[in-house]
Design a protein around this motif. Structure first.
Motif, PDB file in Angstrom:
ATOM      1  N   HIS A 275       1.033  -1.372   0.109  1.00 33.65           N
ATOM      2  CA  HIS A 275      -0.034  -0.052  -0.093  1.00 33.65           C
ATOM      3  C   HIS A 275       0.913   1.343   0.086  1.00 33.65           C
ATOM      4  O   HIS A 275       2.000   1.104   0.663  1.00 33.65           O
ATOM      5  CB  HIS A 275      -0.968  -0.067   1.350  1.00 33.65           C
ATOM      6  CG  HIS A 275      -1.671  -1.319   1.583  1.00 33.65           C
ATOM      7  ND1 HIS A 275      -2.734  -1.480   0.783  1.00 33.65           N
ATOM      8  CD2 HIS A 275      -1.179  -2.264   2.236  1.00 33.65           C
ATOM      9  CE1 HIS A 275      -3.287  -2.641   1.228  1.00 33.65           C
ATOM     10  NE2 HIS A 275      -2.289  -3.069   2.181  1.00 33.65           N
ATOM     11  N   TYR A 276       0.274   2.326  -0.757  1.00 33.24           N
ATOM     12  CA  TYR A 276       1.028   3.570  -0.795  1.00 33.24           C
ATOM     13  C   TYR A 276       0.139   4.761  -1.143  1.00 33.24           C
ATOM     14  O   TYR A 276      -0.380   4.357  -2.243  1.00 33.24           O
ATOM     15  CB  TYR A 276       2.433   3.422  -1.530  1.00 33.24           C
ATOM     16  CG  TYR A 276       3.336   4.570  -1.338  1.00 33.24           C
ATOM     17  CD1 TYR A 276       4.155   4.565  -0.355  1.00 33.24           C
ATOM     18  CD2 TYR A 276       3.241   5.608  -2.346  1.00 33.24           C
ATOM     19  CE1 TYR A 276       4.882   5.958  -0.116  1.00 33.24           C
ATOM     20  CE2 TYR A 276       3.928   7.043  -2.019  1.00 33.24           C
ATOM     21  CZ  TYR A 276       4.948   6.849  -1.098  1.00 33.24           C
ATOM     22  OH  TYR A 276       5.692   7.938  -0.779  1.00 33.24           O
TER      23      TYR A 276
ATOM     24  N   THR B 161       7.177   8.940   1.525  1.00 32.22           N
ATOM     25  CA  THR B 161       6.458   8.578   3.034  1.00 32.22           C
ATOM     26  C   THR B 161       7.005   7.394   3.223  1.00 32.22           C
ATOM     27  O   THR B 161       6.890   6.306   2.696  1.00 32.22           O
ATOM     28  CB  THR B 161       5.148   8.853   2.945  1.00 32.22           C
ATOM     29  OG1 THR B 161       4.681  10.106   2.373  1.00 32.22           O
ATOM     30  CG2 THR B 161       4.544   8.617   4.312  1.00 32.22           C
TER      31      THR B 161
ATOM     32  N   ASP C 235       6.938   4.110   6.312  1.00 35.55           N
ATOM     33  CA  ASP C 235       6.138   3.583   7.457  1.00 35.55           C
ATOM     34  C   ASP C 235       7.503   3.510   8.718  1.00 35.55           C
ATOM     35  O   ASP C 235       8.277   2.690   8.112  1.00 35.55           O
ATOM     36  CB  ASP C 235       5.544   2.250   7.056  1.00 35.55           C
ATOM     37  CG  ASP C 235       4.764   1.604   8.094  1.00 35.55           C
ATOM     38  OD1 ASP C 235       5.254   1.587   9.215  1.00 35.55           O
ATOM     39  OD2 ASP C 235       3.978   0.824   7.850  1.00 35.55           O
TER      40      ASP C 235
ATOM     41  N   SER D 299       7.615   1.454  10.801  1.00 36.95           N
ATOM     42  CA  SER D 299       7.762  -0.067  11.306  1.00 36.95           C
ATOM     43  C   SER D 299       8.432  -0.819  10.217  1.00 36.95           C
ATOM     44  O   SER D 299       8.919  -1.962  10.556  1.00 36.95           O
ATOM     45  CB  SER D 299       6.507  -0.536  11.499  1.00 36.95           C
ATOM     46  OG  SER D 299       5.739  -0.619  10.509  1.00 36.95           O
ATOM     47  N   PHE D 300       8.992   0.011   9.262  1.00 43.13           N
ATOM     48  CA  PHE D 300       9.452  -0.666   8.010  1.00 43.13           C
ATOM     49  C   PHE D 300      11.020  -0.410   7.747  1.00 43.13           C
ATOM     50  O   PHE D 300      11.422   0.719   8.313  1.00 43.13           O
ATOM     51  CB  PHE D 300       8.710  -0.321   6.562  1.00 43.13           C
ATOM     52  CG  PHE D 300       7.385  -1.059   6.244  1.00 43.13           C
ATOM     53  CD1 PHE D 300       6.787  -1.719   7.161  1.00 43.13           C
ATOM     54  CD2 PHE D 300       7.095  -1.170   4.753  1.00 43.13           C
ATOM     55  CE1 PHE D 300       5.340  -2.287   6.829  1.00 43.13           C
ATOM     56  CE2 PHE D 300       6.042  -1.735   4.353  1.00 43.13           C
ATOM     57  CZ  PHE D 300       5.050  -2.331   5.482  1.00 43.13           C
TER      58      PHE D 300
ATOM     59  N   TYR E 246      13.892  -0.344   4.637  1.00 37.63           N
ATOM     60  CA  TYR E 246      13.735   0.108   3.275  1.00 37.63           C
ATOM     61  C   TYR E 246      15.112  -0.311   2.569  1.00 37.63           C
ATOM     62  O   TYR E 246      16.069  -0.019   3.219  1.00 37.63           O
ATOM     63  CB  TYR E 246      13.226   1.476   2.952  1.00 37.63           C
ATOM     64  CG  TYR E 246      11.845   1.866   3.415  1.00 37.63           C
ATOM     65  CD1 TYR E 246      10.880   1.802   2.810  1.00 37.63           C
ATOM     66  CD2 TYR E 246      11.490   2.206   4.756  1.00 37.63           C
ATOM     67  CE1 TYR E 246       9.531   1.990   2.954  1.00 37.63           C
ATOM     68  CE2 TYR E 246      10.076   2.318   5.195  1.00 37.63           C
ATOM     69  CZ  TYR E 246       9.374   2.268   4.181  1.00 37.63           C
ATOM     70  OH  TYR E 246       7.737   2.525   4.632  1.00 37.63           O
TER      71      TYR E 246
ATOM     72  N   SER F  74      10.138   8.649   9.019  1.00 37.91           N
ATOM     73  CA  SER F  74       8.640   8.954   8.571  1.00 37.91           C
ATOM     74  C   SER F  74       8.741   9.585   7.061  1.00 37.91           C
ATOM     75  O   SER F  74       7.729   9.294   6.414  1.00 37.91           O
ATOM     76  CB  SER F  74       8.082  10.041   9.309  1.00 37.91           C
ATOM     77  OG  SER F  74       8.901  11.232   9.415  1.00 37.91           O
TER      78      SER F  74
ATOM     79  N   GLU G 208       8.224  -4.815   7.187  1.00 40.86           N
ATOM     80  CA  GLU G 208       8.366  -4.959   8.492  1.00 40.86           C
ATOM     81  C   GLU G 208       9.619  -6.079   8.560  1.00 40.86           C
ATOM     82  O   GLU G 208       9.456  -7.126   7.892  1.00 40.86           O
ATOM     83  CB  GLU G 208       7.364  -5.503   9.009  1.00 40.86           C
ATOM     84  CG  GLU G 208       6.256  -4.363   9.573  1.00 40.86           C
ATOM     85  CD  GLU G 208       5.114  -5.000  10.372  1.00 40.86           C
ATOM     86  OE1 GLU G 208       5.336  -6.155  10.867  1.00 40.86           O
ATOM     87  OE2 GLU G 208       4.129  -4.108  10.524  1.00 40.86           O
TER      88      GLU G 208
END
Length: 294
Positions: free
Chosen positions: A159-160, A189, A191, A193-194, A196, A225, A243
């Motif tokens: 999702h994005y 943007t 997440d 909790s992720f 990258y 963030s 995650e």
């Protein structure tokens, strides 16, 4: 603030090589510096390559366990066949997603010899709770695309920005491409909790004072963030996120397994033609023998 203020960032250069078919490959996961990004556990950038007349890519029958193979096609066409009976051509802008689960075998061939090929081959580690599920194959002819911040965006997984990709996943992940026909700056943007991984498949980009060329991966740990990215004209930026899996992953050859006992068993079963990997695929293409165990 500069990249020096982020000691957990990692800059990772690809290991360059060639498949037996002559396709140039840049391997960005796994590497010595970074084994995974979320559940993404394998990333090969194939090409771009223009095959001479009469030549192409022909990958013989080979097995997988406990993972998903995720093919993102940029240019050219590849024919996928597997032991479930699937037969599917993937074209530019499409995704093939094969869930190996308990076990599957497949082949991959360019449709026409002499064509150009450019693609990304990814693997996703299945969480242990669902790793031994029945195998499956899905083809996605369309994924979300939109334009913003002067760039074209494509969402292949997760999702994005209000968009949701249709690809079937078993852990929280993001797979996205940002294409810049002209020099531009974008705000990604994140997440918190992720973790990258950012890599230019073509062109180059910069984050803060760190400039990265094609086939260099920038790893960002969880907790952010947003990140500001400057893209050169002609850049194709691959954005992976997820995650942290939180489970140990043992990968050898084309297998993921819980331990070496499992890996040895999968290898023996493949060599013996066990039903774990479905009916034999020798009639479709030559069968690839497993390498010797370490």
């Amino acid at each position: 603030m500069s990249a020096a203020d982020h000691p957990q960032w990692q800059r990772i250069a690809a290991r360059k090589g060639r498949l037996a078919e002559g396709v140039e490959v840049a391997r960005l996961l796994p590497t010595r510096e970074r084994r995974m990004v979320g559940a993404w556990c394998f990333l090969d950038h194939l090409g771009p390559v223009a095959f001479p007349a009469g030549q192409g890519m022909h990958v013989g029958a080979h097995p997988h366990t406990h993972l998903q193979t995720f093919t993102w096609m940029i240019e050219g066409e590849i024919l996928h066949r597997d032991s479930l009976g699937s037969e599917q051509v993937i074209r530019a802008g499409q995704v093939n997603l094969m869930t190996a689960g308990h076990g599957i075998a497949h082949t991959e061939d360019t449709v026409r010899d002499g064509d150009r090929l450019h693609a990304v081959q990814l693997w996703i580690a299945l969480p242990q709770a669902v790793a031994d599920q029945p195998p499956a194959f899905e083809h996605y002819a369309q994924v979300p695309q939109w334009r913003e911040q002067g760039c074209d965006w494509v969402l292949m997984a997760g999702h994005y920005a209000g968009h949701t990709a249709p690809t079937r996943l078993f852990s929280p992940l993001l797979g996205m491409e940002v294409l810049a026909s002209e020099t531009c700056e974008v705000q990604l943007t994140l997440d918190a909790s992720f973790e990258y991984g950012l890599v230019a498949l073509e062109g180059g980009f910069a984050v803060e004072n760190m400039a990265l060329a094609a086939d260099e991966l920038l790893y960002l740990p969880p907790g952010g963030s947003a990140v500001h990215v400057r893209l050169q004209a002609g850049t194709r930026l691959l954005v992976l996120g997820g995650e942290p899996l939180g489970e140990s992953v043992l990968m050898w050859w084309n297998f993921l397994g819980a331990d070496w006992v499992s890996i040895r068993a999968y290898r023996a079963q493949w060599e013996q033609g066990d039903v774990r990997f479905g009916p034999p695929l020798q009639a479709l293409q030559h069968r690839i023998a497993a390498p010797a165990l370490p």
